[in-house]
Motif scaffolding. Structure first.
Motif, mmCIF file in Angstrom:
data_model
loop_
_atom_site.group_PDB
_atom_site.id
_atom_site.type_symbol
_atom_site.label_atom_id
_atom_site.label_comp_id
_atom_site.label_asym_id
_atom_site.label_seq_id
_atom_site.Cartn_x
_atom_site.Cartn_y
_atom_site.Cartn_z
ATOM 1 N N PHE A 1 -63.315 -61.945 10.048
ATOM 2 C CA PHE A 1 -62.950 -60.807 9.229
ATOM 3 C C PHE A 1 -62.779 -59.653 10.196
ATOM 4 O O PHE A 1 -63.716 -59.300 10.907
ATOM 5 N N ILE B 1 -65.055 -59.376 -0.639
ATOM 6 C CA ILE B 1 -64.584 -60.260 0.444
ATOM 7 C C ILE B 1 -63.458 -61.161 -0.066
ATOM 8 O O ILE B 1 -62.481 -61.419 0.640
ATOM 9 N N ASP B 2 -63.578 -61.612 -1.328
ATOM 10 C CA ASP B 2 -62.531 -62.480 -1.889
ATOM 11 C C ASP B 2 -61.188 -61.765 -1.977
ATOM 12 O O ASP B 2 -60.137 -62.399 -2.030
ATOM 13 N N HIS C 1 -63.610 -55.664 3.457
ATOM 14 C CA HIS C 1 -64.953 -55.760 4.026
ATOM 15 C C HIS C 1 -65.934 -55.006 3.125
ATOM 16 O O HIS C 1 -65.628 -53.913 2.660
ATOM 17 N N PRO D 1 -68.923 -64.693 -2.112
ATOM 18 C CA PRO D 1 -67.478 -64.901 -2.052
ATOM 19 C C PRO D 1 -67.090 -66.349 -2.378
ATOM 20 O O PRO D 1 -67.770 -67.279 -1.971
ATOM 21 N N THR E 1 -63.932 -67.577 -1.705
ATOM 22 C CA THR E 1 -62.841 -68.065 -0.849
ATOM 23 C C THR E 1 -63.132 -67.944 0.641
ATOM 24 O O THR E 1 -62.339 -68.390 1.454
ATOM 25 N N ALA E 2 -64.241 -67.344 1.010
ATOM 26 C CA ALA E 2 -64.510 -67.134 2.443
ATOM 27 C C ALA E 2 -64.999 -68.433 3.088
ATOM 28 O O ALA E 2 -65.525 -69.301 2.401
ATOM 29 N N ARG F 1 -69.902 -69.210 2.353
ATOM 30 C CA ARG F 1 -70.126 -68.711 0.995
ATOM 31 C C ARG F 1 -71.392 -67.885 0.948
ATOM 32 O O ARG F 1 -71.900 -67.469 1.981
#
Ligand code: PLP
Length: 491
Positions: free
Chosen positions: A72, A408-409, A413, A465, A467-468, A471
């Protein structure tokens, strides 16, 4: 490639890759071929059965590129952290800092061969003195907290020289945690002053607590609620009347620079985080640098050396009568000093003011657009950052942490959470001066959408999140039982 339950492809670690592969061997060199190696590597280290993968160049390049994409980063995502925000870091700074003329400098070179480097430190000092009203800076500190410690040591030495035994340092309850830590490390007892409902220093309480044993007060202005301490002149009067000094935590100076000088507010010692306000990427351990500045009566206490100038020659001045001594090898993190200098020359006098105006405008824009959804921690106009309380959301079972993770999804940030400590369910947002209205609007819309999700899809927030690559982690377990060994899934 491995597949997780959610069908997300996980990048294997390099030592999980196949150990032999014909195509890779075709391009890579085997140990047998490196004849010279055998001459100087002891034979017991020359093992052929090491379980190392044998990879070709394209595989290695892809491996690291794919890993880097899991990061990120500020180059890929909006990063509205509060307080410790990484502000604008122009890429041109990196080009300059990587010039051979700089990277091949050595601190043991004689002064006459490094006149250019000395000149940069000398001139940065002059610029920062102009912006802050201080008389002289030292650039030795490696970070803000280090600068605070230096400031406290200077204050201690100052009182000691006057035979004045003072044991206490006053710190507001909204202060950054490094403030009480630095004062304690220096042997002071910390005395906490409460904030008012509006989020400012409680002047009555300060009056009561300021006695002859107080060595100094450490103050952040704008404070960590993002508010300007409007009674700053009263505050500095209260301290000075009792013979105490006023320390300025200027880690984040973007809201005020070019607008008001800390010296005019009555500050005696200050630190500026060059790696925050003055454009150096930080995080993951630096490098950072804090400039510690003092008013005239404290110059002789600064760490040595400072850079002086005589006719056209720059030199290191070790000749300060009451110096606290050295606080770091050599002269500090020169690359950070260099980047700050480049940044300031580039934006110039007018640019410095525009930074201040834009940082305040951007934060207030977010505050106004979001205030009916998230409760601002104070009714006052904010400066470069805005603190919201998510207690309304908490009543519906969703915490500031859930909201931060859900961001985050959406590729944003998380803001700073649960700080300052005096705000329940705090989310501290600093958009920074260089983000466009488009980016701010996108953030605002996402924050509103997240608030709406609380009614319709609370499970998304609770599990975010989604999708990160990593998780929701169990933060307590991760801190108490850190597992630093890699284990293959299923083992
Ligand atoms: C970041 C910060 C500090 C500490 O600076 P470091 O470089 O992280 O040591 C101190 N005070 C405030 C208000 C900060 O934001």
């Amino acid at each position: 490639m491995e597949f997780k339950k959610n069908n997300k492809v996980r990048e294997e670690l390099i030592f999980e890759k196949p150990i032999t592969s014909e195509s890779a061997n075709f391009f890579s060199t085997s140990l047998d071929e490196i004849k010279e190696a055998k001459e100087f590597i002891p034979s017991k280290f020359l093992r052929k059965d090491l379980p190392l993968p044998s990879l070709g160049e394209p595989e290695v390049v892809r491996h690291y590129t794919n890993l880097s994409r899991l990061n990120f980063s500020i180059d890929a995502n909006f990063y509205p952290l509060g307080s410790c925000t990484m502000k604008y870091n122009p890429k041109v700074n990196e080009d300059i800092a990587q010039k051979e003329e700089f990277i091949f400098l050595h601190p043991y070179q004689e002064e006459k061969y490094v006149q250019g480097a000395l000149q940069i430190m000398y001139e940065l000092n002059k610029i920062l003195c102009e912006i802050t009203g201080m008389r002289q800076f030292s650039f030795q500190a490696s970070a803000g907290a280090h600068g605070e410690l230096i400031g406290m040591l200077i204050i201690k030495a100052f009182h000691a020289l006057n035979n004045d035994k003072r044991s206490k340092v006053i710190i507001p309850d909204s202060a950054h945690g490094t403030n009480p830590a630095s004062a304690s490390m220096c042997g002071f007892e910390t005395v906490v002053v409460r904030s008012t409902k509006e989020g400012l220093v409680d002047i009555d309480e300060l009056n009561k607590k300021t006695d002859d044993e107080v060595a100094a007060m450490m103050l952040t202005n704008p404070n960590t609620l993002g508010l300007f301490e409007e009674q700053i002149l009263d505050i500095s009067n209260i301290l000075h009347k009792k013979g105490a000094l006023l320390y300025y935590d200027g880690a984040n100076f973007n809201a005020l620079m070019g607008i008001v000088k800390p010296s005019c507010m009555g500050f005696d010692v200050i630190h500026l985080n060059l790696h925050k306000t003055f454009s150096t990427p930080h995080g993951s351990g630096g490098p950072g640098a804090a400039a510690v500045g003092v008013v005239n009566k404290l110059v002789e206490f600064l760490p040595v050396p400072i850079v002086g100038k005589e006719k056209d020659r720059f030199y290191f001045n070790y000749n300060l009568n009451h110096t606290i001594g050295r606080v770091k090898a050599f002269y500090g993190n020169f690359s950070v000093i260099l980047k700050s200098y480049a940044y300031l020359l580039r934006i110039g006098r007018e640019g410095i003011k525009r930074v201040a105006y834009n940082s305040v405008l951007n934060a207030n824009y977010i505050k106004e657009k979001l205030k009916e959804y998230y409760t601002p921690a104070s009714i006052r106009q904010c400066m470069h950052e805005v603190v919201f309380s998510c207690s309304k959301q908490k009543n519906k079972g969703i915490t500031a942490l859930d909201i931060a993770k859900r961001l985050i999804d959406f590729g944003i940030h998380p803001p700073t959470m649960y700080f300052p400590l005096i705000v329940k369910e705090a989310l501290m947002v600093e958009p920074t001066e260089t983000e466009s209205k488009d980016t701010l609007d996108r953030f605002i819309n996402i924050m509103i959408a997240i608030d709406e999700e609380i009614e319709n899809h609370p499970e998304r927030l609770k599990n975010a999140p989604l999708t990160a690559p990593v998780r929701r982690v169990n933060e307590v377990k991760a801190a108490r039982f850190p597992n630093l060994r890699w284990e293959k899934p299923g083992e």
